[in-house]
Scaffold this active site. Structure first.
Site, PDB file in Angstrom:
ATOM      1  N   SER A  71      94.619 -46.646 -51.833  1.00 39.45           N
ATOM      2  CA  SER A  71      94.033 -46.189 -53.085  1.00 39.45           C
ATOM      3  C   SER A  71      94.693 -46.936 -54.258  1.00 39.45           C
ATOM      4  O   SER A  71      94.734 -48.160 -54.234  1.00 39.45           O
ATOM      5  CB  SER A  71      94.185 -44.671 -53.197  1.00 39.45           C
ATOM      6  N   ASP A 131      84.329 -43.038 -47.027  1.00 34.46           N
ATOM      7  CA  ASP A 131      84.957 -43.085 -48.353  1.00 34.46           C
ATOM      8  C   ASP A 131      83.910 -43.459 -49.393  1.00 34.46           C
ATOM      9  O   ASP A 131      83.437 -44.591 -49.414  1.00 34.46           O
ATOM     10  CB  ASP A 131      86.092 -44.119 -48.336  1.00 34.46           C
ATOM     11  N   HIS A 160      87.746 -40.488 -48.639  1.00 34.80           N
ATOM     12  CA  HIS A 160      88.836 -41.310 -49.165  1.00 34.80           C
ATOM     13  C   HIS A 160      90.199 -40.867 -48.642  1.00 34.80           C
ATOM     14  O   HIS A 160      91.074 -41.693 -48.381  1.00 34.80           O
ATOM     15  CB  HIS A 160      88.804 -41.250 -50.689  1.00 34.80           C
TER      16      HIS A 160
END
Lengths: 362, 362
Positions: free
Chosen positions: B145, B310, B343
């Site tokens: 991320s 995601d 995610h």
């Protein structure tokens, strides 16, 4: 276009799904086109969460054109030269029908004393309106998004009241993600100290919280592709990033505008109540757990429309309803339209939708 | 596991992308495993937006295990028997590195006087830390991320500092939708009257706004399928809907818990600054507009990992980076893993990810 604005008071109290009743119910509505002699050409148009009865007439607060002018009018897909179109503000809302801002029997605004209502309660009020207007059977009930939920609820619970059911970009139940986004909005409103447990009427309204709720919802109305196509990473009225917290990006500016504009025309408590009604919506659960059973008595013709870019109520949700209608032996047609705008496609320029609607209404 | 907690002060002021500099910069970090004699076995682990340096040691506020215990430790994919793992709190954050809650040169907290920083500024502070530790070249930089953004930024701007770059569930630029969700969170914080333009230190913090921001972000971390699988429309500790505004649904209860738990450990101003840095991130723009040019000097080996569920940083974003690396002639491997969690998959039990990481680190 020419419209008639009316408000009626239902003749008796309205029984509610949550138990109890709403003592005095006013329903504010607009009509377009003439009702024919045998009262067989009426179309009930059901509005979405933050919609209202001003389908094809100027909004009294914002002055903006009606939200479906492109679809409703003389010679348009919902042709007011042929049909008598009725659109009523849902109960719980804030544009004239009874809602949390209305006076309770004690004369003060309901606020959070307003009962939690359901989609079926909204439709029960619509049916009361149809009774008052002497309309036994609609030519069609039509709705997008929450309007589609109302159309499905009418078909399931008052199947004799309509010959056609047109459901656009909608669902038979709210998913966990749908509920999550609504809960986020409610928490934003309730976190605003001006909300005061709903007792803000006559003072400052919780506009900051309501604007945040609207921003959250707005993100779900547009597809990622639509946001990228419309805004990308473009800057707003500047050549370089400000290295501050102004709305540097166009998408930020757009969201802030959507949020603040919304608070002018909508009541925060109505937002709480209507989102709750949507989250509670689960047509199968209402009918013993099997969606097909909801449509056991339906002899109407159904048409469902979804959009391929809608991630709020994706095509799979419409297909789920179509399968249930098939299982119930109902006459149903279904089309997934390709449009880049996401959920909001039903309000925007999608010529294929015009053709589907015009064709289905006959 | 056994960790060493340290804080260093960078020897001089830190120049910033927005112009100006940060006068005094402290960097708080954890290390795991021994640095070898030639200082060649160091791995820099970069944390995500609301992460911190407590990768594999208990969080000092919550007491919870480290956020990547499953990945970092003796015999684990990032094997601390072999590697010296360093994880530093990013500047702008609130767990010991200099951020808006830190004292400015005048002795009072910066608040909104803290400069707007970028991902590259965060990495510049990391490089300052590596200099202080005498580590010229990392065995690898690893991040998921926002951690992946830092890894990419290090590879692009300090290519000589690492031999391997592992980027998980990340992107080279924030999309309009990414920016929209962050702007929503910022507006929620700024709408909280306790925010007081950022001057809330020593008093009540804008926890309501921060909780709403966290709820919004949390929805984006999970896939629709994960939310449905985990919660569906299940009710929370009750047999029937309450017809009120309590958290009837499990997903509501979960979001409220996520929101309120977060405020115990995170500073609202840090949330503003770090989301801003992420929104500003556009690695191509930093390098003349062509992403491949960002990697012109890279001789590291790259590995990119995405997850099929995601929707925050979808596979297409990783693929975009891979194409640029290919165009730059870099050595790159890429895998899209199938995992249902969205995610957050990079933090959860996805055995295939363990194998990819272990294999890539060699």
């Amino acid at each position: 276009m020419s419209a008639t604005s009316q408000t009626i008071t239902l003749p008796g109290p309205l029984p509610l799904d949550g138990g109890g009743e709403l003592a005095r119910v006013e329903v504010a509505f607009e009509t377009y086109g003439e009702l024919n002699a045998d009262r067989s050409n009426a179309i009930l148009l059901c509005h979405a969460l933050t919609g209202d009865q001003y389908v094809a007439s100027a909004h009294p607060i914002t002055g903006k054109p009606g939200w479906w002018e492109r679809m409703v009018g003389p010679g348009k897909p919902i042709d007011t030269d042929r049909f008598h179109v009725i659109c009523a503000n849902v109960i719980g809302s804030c544009m004239g029908s009874t809602g949390p801002a209305s006076a309770a029997p004690d004369g003060s605004p309901y606020g959070m004393r307003f009962p939690v209502i359901t989609i079926r309660d909204m439709v029960r009020a619509h049916v009361g309106l149809l009774d008052a207007l002497g309309i036994d059977r609609l030519h069609a009930v039509v709705g997008g998004s929450m309007g589609g939920m109302q159309a499905l609820s009418l078909a399931a619970n008052w199947p004799e009241r309509t010959a056609r059911v047109l459901v656009i970009a909608s669902t038979s139940r709210h998913s966990a993600q749908n509920i999550a986004f609504h809960e986020l909005g409610r928490q934003a409103i309730m976190a605003d100290p001006r909300w005061k447990q709903g007792n803000y009427y006559g003072g400052e309204a919780p506009d900051n919280g309501l604007a945040v709720a609207r921003m959250a919802a707005h993100i779900t109305y547009l597809s990622e592709e639509a946001l990228t196509g419309k805004f990308g990473r473009n800057l707003q009225d500047r050549d370089a990033k400000s290295f501050g917290f102004d709305a540097d990006f166009q998408v930020e500016s757009y969201l802030r505008y959507q949020g603040s504009g919304f608070t002018r025309r909508f009541d925060a408590n109505s937002y709480l109540y209507i989102t709750r009604a949507m989250d509670y919506f689960d047509l199968a659960e209402e009918h013993g757990g099997r969606l097909a059973d909801a449509f056991a008595g339906a002899d109407a013709r159904f048409c469902l429309v979804s959009f391929d870019s809608d991630w709020l109520y994706p095509t799979s949700e419409s297909r789920h309803v179509v399968h249930a209608l098939n299982a119930a032996g109902a006459a149903v047609s279904f089309v997934e339209l390709s449009a880049p705008h996401g959920h909001d496609s039903f309000l925007l320029d999608v010529p294929a939708l015009d053709r589907v609607i015009g064709g289905f209404l006959g």
